[in-house]
Motif scaffolding. Structure first.
Motif, PDB file in Angstrom:
ATOM      1  N   PHE A  41       0.816  -1.217   0.000  1.00 35.59           N
ATOM      2  CA  PHE A  41       0.000   0.000   0.000  1.00 35.59           C
ATOM      3  C   PHE A  41       0.854   1.274   0.000  1.00 35.59           C
ATOM      4  O   PHE A  41       0.319   2.364  -0.133  1.00 35.59           O
ATOM      5  CB  PHE A  41      -0.944   0.017   1.206  1.00 35.59           C
ATOM      6  N   HIS A  42       2.169   1.130   0.198  1.00 28.54           N
ATOM      7  CA  HIS A  42       3.061   2.296   0.226  1.00 28.54           C
ATOM      8  C   HIS A  42       3.191   2.933  -1.158  1.00 28.54           C
ATOM      9  O   HIS A  42       3.412   2.229  -2.144  1.00 28.54           O
ATOM     10  CB  HIS A  42       4.483   1.912   0.674  1.00 28.54           C
ATOM     11  N   PRO A  43       3.103   4.266  -1.226  1.00 29.20           N
ATOM     12  CA  PRO A  43       3.451   4.942  -2.475  1.00 29.20           C
ATOM     13  C   PRO A  43       4.940   4.721  -2.777  1.00 29.20           C
ATOM     14  O   PRO A  43       5.741   4.512  -1.864  1.00 29.20           O
ATOM     15  CB  PRO A  43       3.181   6.420  -2.177  1.00 29.20           C
ATOM     16  N   ARG A  44       5.290   4.780  -4.042  1.00 27.49           N
ATOM     17  CA  ARG A  44       6.697   4.580  -4.441  1.00 27.49           C
ATOM     18  C   ARG A  44       7.647   5.526  -3.720  1.00 27.49           C
ATOM     19  O   ARG A  44       8.755   5.161  -3.370  1.00 27.49           O
ATOM     20  CB  ARG A  44       6.850   4.745  -5.944  1.00 27.49           C
ATOM     21  N   ALA A  45       7.198   6.763  -3.494  1.00 29.19           N
ATOM     22  CA  ALA A  45       8.052   7.749  -2.819  1.00 29.19           C
ATOM     23  C   ALA A  45       8.416   7.283  -1.411  1.00 29.19           C
ATOM     24  O   ALA A  45       9.547   7.504  -0.954  1.00 29.19           O
ATOM     25  CB  ALA A  45       7.361   9.106  -2.763  1.00 29.19           C
ATOM     26  N   ASN A  46       7.490   6.636  -0.708  1.00 29.20           N
ATOM     27  CA  ASN A  46       7.787   6.128   0.633  1.00 29.20           C
ATOM     28  C   ASN A  46       8.842   5.029   0.578  1.00 29.20           C
ATOM     29  O   ASN A  46       9.769   4.999   1.391  1.00 29.20           O
ATOM     30  CB  ASN A  46       6.525   5.566   1.295  1.00 29.20           C
ATOM     31  N   ILE A  47       8.700   4.131  -0.372  1.00 25.81           N
ATOM     32  CA  ILE A  47       9.664   3.028  -0.495  1.00 25.81           C
ATOM     33  C   ILE A  47      11.038   3.573  -0.829  1.00 25.81           C
ATOM     34  O   ILE A  47      12.043   3.148  -0.259  1.00 25.81           O
ATOM     35  CB  ILE A  47       9.178   1.995  -1.534  1.00 25.81           C
ATOM     36  N   ALA A  48      11.105   4.551  -1.727  1.00 25.55           N
ATOM     37  CA  ALA A  48      12.390   5.163  -2.081  1.00 25.55           C
ATOM     38  C   ALA A  48      13.025   5.829  -0.863  1.00 25.55           C
ATOM     39  O   ALA A  48      14.233   5.705  -0.632  1.00 25.55           O
ATOM     40  CB  ALA A  48      12.199   6.180  -3.204  1.00 25.55           C
ATOM     41  N   LYS A  49      12.215   6.511  -0.088  1.00 30.29           N
ATOM     42  CA  LYS A  49      12.720   7.203   1.098  1.00 30.29           C
ATOM     43  C   LYS A  49      13.281   6.201   2.106  1.00 30.29           C
ATOM     44  O   LYS A  49      14.391   6.377   2.626  1.00 30.29           O
ATOM     45  CB  LYS A  49      11.574   8.017   1.719  1.00 30.29           C
ATOM     46  N   MET A  50      12.528   5.145   2.391  1.00 35.16           N
ATOM     47  CA  MET A  50      12.996   4.137   3.350  1.00 35.16           C
ATOM     48  C   MET A  50      14.214   3.394   2.816  1.00 35.16           C
ATOM     49  O   MET A  50      15.140   3.098   3.578  1.00 35.16           O
ATOM     50  CB  MET A  50      11.874   3.158   3.683  1.00 35.16           C
ATOM     51  N   SER A  51      14.227   3.101   1.531  1.00 36.35           N
ATOM     52  CA  SER A  51      15.372   2.411   0.920  1.00 36.35           C
ATOM     53  C   SER A  51      16.647   3.223   1.070  1.00 36.35           C
ATOM     54  O   SER A  51      17.741   2.673   1.176  1.00 36.35           O
ATOM     55  CB  SER A  51      15.113   2.136  -0.563  1.00 36.35           C
ATOM     56  N   ALA A  52      16.491   4.540   1.084  1.00 36.22           N
ATOM     57  CA  ALA A  52      17.639   5.435   1.240  1.00 36.22           C
ATOM     58  C   ALA A  52      18.019   5.618   2.708  1.00 36.22           C
ATOM     59  O   ALA A  52      18.962   6.349   3.013  1.00 36.22           O
ATOM     60  CB  ALA A  52      17.321   6.794   0.619  1.00 36.22           C
ATOM     61  N   GLY A  53      17.281   4.953   3.614  1.00 32.95           N
ATOM     62  CA  GLY A  53      17.602   5.046   5.037  1.00 32.95           C
ATOM     63  C   GLY A  53      16.978   6.238   5.736  1.00 32.95           C
ATOM     64  O   GLY A  53      17.380   6.584   6.844  1.00 32.95           O
ATOM     65  N   THR A  54      15.988   6.863   5.106  1.00 37.20           N
ATOM     66  CA  THR A  54      15.329   8.030   5.689  1.00 37.20           C
ATOM     67  C   THR A  54      13.997   7.606   6.296  1.00 37.20           C
ATOM     68  O   THR A  54      13.146   7.053   5.583  1.00 37.20           O
ATOM     69  CB  THR A  54      15.073   9.102   4.606  1.00 37.20           C
ATOM     70  N   PRO A  55      13.792   7.862   7.592  1.00 38.84           N
ATOM     71  CA  PRO A  55      12.508   7.507   8.208  1.00 38.84           C
ATOM     72  C   PRO A  55      11.358   8.312   7.588  1.00 38.84           C
ATOM     73  O   PRO A  55      11.539   9.458   7.175  1.00 38.84           O
ATOM     74  CB  PRO A  55      12.686   7.891   9.676  1.00 38.84           C
ATOM     75  N   LEU A  56      10.197   7.702   7.546  1.00 34.69           N
ATOM     76  CA  LEU A  56       9.018   8.392   7.040  1.00 34.69           C
ATOM     77  C   LEU A  56       8.488   9.370   8.080  1.00 34.69           C
ATOM     78  O   LEU A  56       8.593   9.131   9.276  1.00 34.69           O
ATOM     79  CB  LEU A  56       7.913   7.385   6.708  1.00 34.69           C
ATOM     80  N   THR A  57       7.898  10.451   7.597  1.00 35.26           N
ATOM     81  CA  THR A  57       7.223  11.407   8.470  1.00 35.26           C
ATOM     82  C   THR A  57       5.755  11.008   8.573  1.00 35.26           C
ATOM     83  O   THR A  57       5.269  10.163   7.794  1.00 35.26           O
ATOM     84  CB  THR A  57       7.304  12.833   7.888  1.00 35.26           C
ATOM     85  N   ASP A  58       5.038  11.640   9.488  1.00 40.52           N
ATOM     86  CA  ASP A  58       3.601  11.377   9.578  1.00 40.52           C
ATOM     87  C   ASP A  58       2.919  11.718   8.256  1.00 40.52           C
ATOM     88  O   ASP A  58       2.048  10.977   7.801  1.00 40.52           O
ATOM     89  CB  ASP A  58       2.974  12.191  10.707  1.00 40.52           C
ATOM     90  N   GLU A  59       3.330  12.809   7.628  1.00 39.73           N
ATOM     91  CA  GLU A  59       2.720  13.196   6.346  1.00 39.73           C
ATOM     92  C   GLU A  59       2.960  12.136   5.274  1.00 39.73           C
ATOM     93  O   GLU A  59       2.106  11.924   4.416  1.00 39.73           O
ATOM     94  CB  GLU A  59       3.245  14.559   5.886  1.00 39.73           C
ATOM     95  N   ASP A  60       4.118  11.476   5.325  1.00 39.75           N
ATOM     96  CA  ASP A  60       4.385  10.379   4.393  1.00 39.75           C
ATOM     97  C   ASP A  60       3.448   9.201   4.659  1.00 39.75           C
ATOM     98  O   ASP A  60       3.043   8.498   3.729  1.00 39.75           O
ATOM     99  CB  ASP A  60       5.829   9.858   4.553  1.00 39.75           C
ATOM    100  N   ARG A  61       3.136   8.972   5.911  1.00 41.67           N
ATOM    101  CA  ARG A  61       2.368   7.793   6.309  1.00 41.67           C
ATOM    102  C   ARG A  61       0.861   7.922   6.093  1.00 41.67           C
ATOM    103  O   ARG A  61       0.180   6.909   5.915  1.00 41.67           O
ATOM    104  CB  ARG A  61       2.629   7.462   7.780  1.00 41.67           C
ATOM    105  N   TRP A  62       0.312   9.152   6.147  1.00 45.96           N
ATOM    106  CA  TRP A  62      -1.147   9.289   6.070  1.00 45.96           C
ATOM    107  C   TRP A  62      -1.752   8.629   4.837  1.00 45.96           C
ATOM    108  O   TRP A  62      -2.731   7.871   4.971  1.00 45.96           O
ATOM    109  CB  TRP A  62      -1.576  10.746   6.168  1.00 45.96           C
ATOM    110  N   PRO A  63      -1.243   8.860   3.612  1.00 41.58           N
ATOM    111  CA  PRO A  63      -1.859   8.196   2.441  1.00 41.58           C
ATOM    112  C   PRO A  63      -1.747   6.670   2.517  1.00 41.58           C
ATOM    113  O   PRO A  63      -2.661   5.948   2.084  1.00 41.58           O
ATOM    114  CB  PRO A  63      -1.070   8.746   1.251  1.00 41.58           C
TER     115      PRO A  63
END
Length: 175
Positions: A41-63
């Motif tokens: 269910f993750h948007p591609r941008a979330n997967i890219a962010k996590m793959s780069a070692g960057t934690p998601l923000t709440d705004e990333d998680r809402w969708p």
């Protein structure tokens, strides 16, 4: 285990590496309901962010949470199991707002065990480096939240059986 007349959706939650993707399908099979992989269910941008070692923000998680909540809403009365870290109470509240009958199975374990499991898995975008941020974000289930905690030590079949037993202990109005 007997099924309630109105099956609930079970969210298998916990920090990365607790085995949500392994236990979720086993639990779904035991409950006789479909399983949905929360990572899908993750948007591609979330997967890219996590793959780069960057934690998601709440705004990333809402969708992402909204998409899982929509799936859970559509499964109301039919039942299902979906995985989602659901680390914060606010995330679980958002899921419950979409599907009020949701029940949580919080997979728990020591940091050492979870880090060891993460270091041995292949093909997953979540790096071990984000485990500390996951534990820092985690807000365990509160007493007023429908759910159970299940220890992840042992083999997957044992863990899923503990989850089934814990859910059964919630009573007849739960899965």
């Amino acid at each position: 285990m007997q099924h309630s007349p109105t099956p609930h959706v079970v969210v298998v939650m916990g920090v990365a590496g607790t085995g949500k993707t392994t236990i979720g399908p086993l639990l779904a099979a035991r409950l006789g309901v479909p399983y949905a992989e929360g990572d899908d269910f993750h948007p591609r941008a979330n997967i890219a962010k996590m793959s780069a070692g960057t934690p998601l923000t709440d705004e990333d998680r809402w969708p992402w949470l909204d998409a899982i909540g929509h799936w859970a809403h559509d499964r109301a009365g039919l039942g299902g199991v979906v995985s989602s870290s659901a680390l914060k109470r606010a995330y679980r509240d958002r899921l419950r707002a979409a599907a009020p009958g949701i029940v949580f199975v919080h997979l728990t374990g020591t940091r050492e065990l979870i880090e060891d499991r993460m270091s041995h898995r292949t093909g997953h975008f979540m790096p071990t480096a984000l485990l500390d941020s996951q534990f820092a974000t985690l807000q365990p289930l509160a007493a007023d939240e429908a759910g159970v905690e299940v220890d992840v030590s042992g083999e997957p079949a044992e863990i899923s059986e503990r989850a089934v037993a814990a859910l059964g202990a919630l009573g007849p109005d739960r899965p």
